[in-house]
Design a protein around this motif. Structure first.
Motif, PDB file in Angstrom:
ATOM      1  N   VAL A 273      26.367  24.469  16.878  1.00  0.00           N
ATOM      2  CA  VAL A 273      25.910  23.823  15.642  1.00  0.00           C
ATOM      3  C   VAL A 273      26.983  23.928  14.562  1.00  0.00           C
ATOM      4  O   VAL A 273      27.264  22.952  13.841  1.00  0.00           O
ATOM      5  N   PHE A 274      27.611  25.095  14.432  1.00  0.00           N
ATOM      6  CA  PHE A 274      28.666  25.295  13.434  1.00  0.00           C
ATOM      7  C   PHE A 274      29.824  24.332  13.694  1.00  0.00           C
ATOM      8  O   PHE A 274      30.321  23.668  12.784  1.00  0.00           O
ATOM      9  N   PHE A 275      30.252  24.244  14.955  1.00  0.00           N
ATOM     10  CA  PHE A 275      31.338  23.309  15.269  1.00  0.00           C
ATOM     11  C   PHE A 275      30.932  21.879  14.921  1.00  0.00           C
ATOM     12  O   PHE A 275      31.725  21.110  14.354  1.00  0.00           O
ATOM     13  N   ASP A 276      29.731  21.510  15.263  1.00  0.00           N
ATOM     14  CA  ASP A 276      29.266  20.147  15.023  1.00  0.00           C
ATOM     15  C   ASP A 276      29.329  19.802  13.535  1.00  0.00           C
ATOM     16  O   ASP A 276      29.761  18.701  13.146  1.00  0.00           O
ATOM     17  N   LEU A 277      28.937  20.738  12.685  1.00  0.00           N
ATOM     18  CA  LEU A 277      28.981  20.503  11.244  1.00  0.00           C
ATOM     19  C   LEU A 277      30.412  20.420  10.734  1.00  0.00           C
ATOM     20  O   LEU A 277      30.725  19.598   9.854  1.00  0.00           O
ATOM     21  N   VAL A 278      31.294  21.256  11.261  1.00  0.00           N
ATOM     22  CA  VAL A 278      32.707  21.214  10.861  1.00  0.00           C
ATOM     23  C   VAL A 278      33.340  19.896  11.276  1.00  0.00           C
ATOM     24  O   VAL A 278      34.068  19.251  10.504  1.00  0.00           O
ATOM     25  N   SER A 289      41.990  18.211  10.630  1.00  0.00           N
ATOM     26  CA  SER A 289      42.017  19.661  10.825  1.00  0.00           C
ATOM     27  C   SER A 289      40.977  20.321   9.940  1.00  0.00           C
ATOM     28  O   SER A 289      40.448  19.717   8.993  1.00  0.00           O
ATOM     29  N   ALA A 290      40.676  21.584  10.245  1.00  0.00           N
ATOM     30  CA  ALA A 290      39.720  22.371   9.466  1.00  0.00           C
ATOM     31  C   ALA A 290      40.377  23.673   9.035  1.00  0.00           C
ATOM     32  O   ALA A 290      41.012  24.359   9.846  1.00  0.00           O
ATOM     33  N   SER A 291      40.214  24.024   7.771  1.00  0.00           N
ATOM     34  CA  SER A 291      40.836  25.214   7.199  1.00  0.00           C
ATOM     35  C   SER A 291      39.803  26.321   6.979  1.00  0.00           C
ATOM     36  O   SER A 291      38.600  26.117   7.150  1.00  0.00           O
TER      37      SER A 291
END
Length: 418
Positions: A273-278, A289-291
């Motif tokens: 779920v966390f990955f999906d939101l990111v 990218s994600a920081s």
């Protein structure tokens, strides 16, 4: 390189099943040795996914029956659901329905063509009044099949809890006797057909704490406990990196580790779920990218916001199924105390118990019973070696609980101060 697709539904298998090779190997080994298994784990760990993936991989060795008992309300329903679960295995299904032929004159000769709803209605009528007789004959029929059979009784604890407490959470002698009969019958079947039938018990609430409330824990003695824990940090990070590769998202150095650190406990569903939101945030903002700042913002605003409410409110719902009204209020206060103060001691829990339970109640027993449920179902874990202090297992659940319930809670240590 293996590709990993997002899997945030009820259960996953195949390519989306991740990080459980050791558990699957041990699970299969126990079954091959003829063991009956009691699968224990908190919500969202992946019990149902393990059952489905094990069935997919072991389907050449066993006829795999997953019997969903979440909506079952009687022992009759167990027999009906088990019979319906044989339908994907035509030869076993035809054998199973032979048990009921004398009881339903309207049954078509081509029983495999009957719609599931109609079949369920006919089966329920055929079972009524003597479920043990029909269920015992059904097990004998299954044991005589060409294939060895694994029967997964999923959500059995929900049914047992319903039978034991009714809608008023009152454990009467009659209700206790009903559960005692069901569980002893299951234990009898597990011994009588050992080597031909393996039983797997699992559910989204703990079976042992429910049985313990009626002094029936001993009936689980023939089942091998199989605890399923969260992923370790390395497995969770590998999952996040695999998802990132599949969806062409870059992580700044250390970001996957930070995501797992924020969660505190790598429950597979929460990781995905966390990955999906990111990923959705990056796509909306046209980022590749994600920081660190991105994942912290998403954790604070999404995971702990309305999205988190949708994901985590089921924890409260499951918890409220197991406990009486007074115990429910005590459990909610114990969890809120742990969320606001960082931990909760048994002494503080006794103070809270005095606010919710009647004067004649044995407070220590009540606290111990509630804490046992909270520990067994994965909310709390011991903080001290002597078992007198507890803290949340998951940072994510703790942070969400504090935000949802902590605003009006005064910690026990601060009460009485001017």
């Amino acid at each position: 390189m293996r590709k990993l697709k997002r899997g945030v539904g009820n259960w996953v298998d195949g390519e989306s099943f991740w990080g459980r090779e050791a558990e699957l190997a041990a699970f299969a080994e126990y079954l091959d040795e003829g063991a009956h298994i009691y699968l224990t784990a908190p919500r969202r760990i992946g019990k149902t996914s393990l059952l489905h993936e094990a069935g997919r991989r072991l389907g050449q060795r066993y006829a795999w029956l997953i019997v969903d008992l979440e909506s079952a309300r009687s022992c009759d329903d167990v027999v009906v659901a088990l019979t319906v679960a044989t339908r994907p295995h035509n030869s076993i299904f035809l054998r199973a329905t032979e048990v009921f032929r004398n009881a339903w004159s309207a049954l078509s000769e081509h029983v495999e063509t009957i719609a599931i709803d109609d079949l369920t209605i006919k089966l329920r009528a055929a079972v009524a009044g003597d479920w043990r007789v029909k269920a015992t004959r059904l097990f004998e029929t299954l044991a005589a099949a060409d294939e060895e059979i694994v029967i997964c009784l999923d959500e059995l604890p929900i049914l047992v809890n319903r039978l034991l407490k009714g809608d008023d959470f009152d454990i009467t002698p009659e209700r206790r006797e009903q559960v005692d009969v069901l569980m002893h019958w299951l234990r009898d079947m597990s011994g009588r057909h050992r080597g031909r039938i393996r039983l797997v018990l699992s559910g989204s609430i703990g079976l042992e704490p429910v049985l313990h409330q009626a002094n029936l824990s001993a009936v689980l003695s023939t089942f091998k406990p199989f605890p399923l824990g969260a992923w370790d940090t390395a497995t969770a990070i590998e999952c996040l990196l695999a998802l990132a590769r599949e969806y062409r998202l870059e992580f700044d150095d250390g970001v996957p580790h930070r995501m797992v650190e924020l969660l505190g406990c790598a429950i597979p569903h929460h990781v995905q779920v966390f990955f999906d939101l990111v990923r959705e945030d990056a796509r909306r903002n046209d980022l590749s990218s994600a920081s660190f700042e991105d994942v912290q913002r998403i954790y604070d605003t999404k995971m702990l916001g309305s999205h988190g409410h949708v994901e985590l409110v089921h924890l409260e719902e499951r918890l409220l199924m197991v406990l009486s009204k007074a115990q429910q209020r005590l459990a909610l206060d114990i969890l809120t105390e742990a969320a606001v103060s960082g931990s909760v001691g048994l002494a503080s829990a006794l103070v809270l118990a005095g606010e919710h339970l009647p004067p004649e109640a044995e407070l220590r027993d009540a606290v111990r019973q509630v804490v046992d449920v909270l520990e067994h179902d994965g909310y709390l874990q011991p903080k001290s070696s002597d078992g007198t202090e507890y803290r949340f297992v998951s940072n994510y659940v703790r942070d969400w609980w504090r935000k949802r319930h902590g605003g009006f809670h005064q910690p026990v240590a601060n009460r009485g101060r001017s």
